[in-house]
Write an enzyme that holds these catalytic residues in place. Sequence first.
Site, short mmCIF file in Angstrom:
data_model
loop_
_atom_site.label_atom_id
_atom_site.label_comp_id
_atom_site.label_asym_id
_atom_site.label_seq_id
_atom_site.Cartn_x
_atom_site.Cartn_y
_atom_site.Cartn_z
N LYS A 85 0.86 -1.19 0.00
CA LYS A 85 0.00 0.00 0.00
C LYS A 85 0.89 1.24 0.00
O LYS A 85 1.78 1.39 0.85
CB LYS A 85 -0.87 -0.03 1.26
CG LYS A 85 -2.22 0.61 1.10
CD LYS A 85 -3.07 0.30 2.32
CE LYS A 85 -4.36 1.09 2.30
NZ LYS A 85 -5.07 0.96 3.58
O1 G3P Z 1 -7.64 2.02 5.20
C1 G3P Z 1 -7.93 3.29 4.76
C2 G3P Z 1 -9.29 3.82 5.15
O2 G3P Z 1 -10.28 2.88 5.02
C3 G3P Z 1 -9.32 4.72 6.33
O3 G3P Z 1 -10.60 4.93 6.86
O4 G3P Z 1 -12.11 5.70 8.64
O5 G3P Z 1 -9.67 6.24 8.78
O6 G3P Z 1 -11.10 7.36 7.09
P1 G3P Z 1 -10.88 6.13 7.88
#
Ligand code: G3P
Length: 220
Positions: A85
């Site tokens: 990633k």
């Molecule tokens: O893994 C990346 C993503 O899904 C992050 O989510 O909730 O931290 O915006 P969030």
Amino acid sequence: MQLYLDSANMKEIEIINSYGFINGITTNPSLLAKEDPSLSIKDLIVSIYKTIGGHVSVEVNSTDTAGMLKEAEEILSWFPEATIKIPMIPNGLAAVKELSKQDIPTNVTLIFTAMQALAANNAGASYVSVFVGRLDDIGTDGMIAVKDTCEIWDRHGLESQIIAASIRHPIHILDCAKAGADIATVPYKVLSQILHHSLTDSGLASFISDHKKMLAAKEQ
Ligand code: G3P
């Protein structure tokens, strides 16, 4: 549309994996930082991979291309099936280009517009992670980025798999599936929400009680 769990928590991963409906796990540095600091990152990531046996995205922490490539090499030494990633920055795209030449799968993260997704695809990304919730958080409509990306992909037949990320609630999943995302990566809480419905619970309670009544009547 496939569903991935967005988590680095072994308990959540084991529970959700046992249900048999998820195809992968995405992690990020913030999710890893929530876990027990005494755990080695390598051991945790390897346990995640052994549990899921499918897609596992592991993020690099460097911001220079050489550093990202070095980290990718280390992650791949933990398990060669890793998807690396990489953040959506110019140095990240250069790393993606290099890794794609070696057929190493990459997931470009922190994408907030369809144009960023297009650039990541053109650099050779295997996956583009378009964030929905974080756009909603700043008062914009995060679904527009996913819808635009899906429209461009349909029109031009682009190859990267579209991952809808930063999912906050079940309607995000519904909208991403309708838009044509290939995958949604979803936190444990939201995956649990989509599995349950009060009518399922009350319907099952009636079936169980009627079945018991029928058995009791047969015994008389
Ligand atoms: O893994 C990346 C993503 O899904 C992050 O989510 O909730 O931290 O915006 P969030």
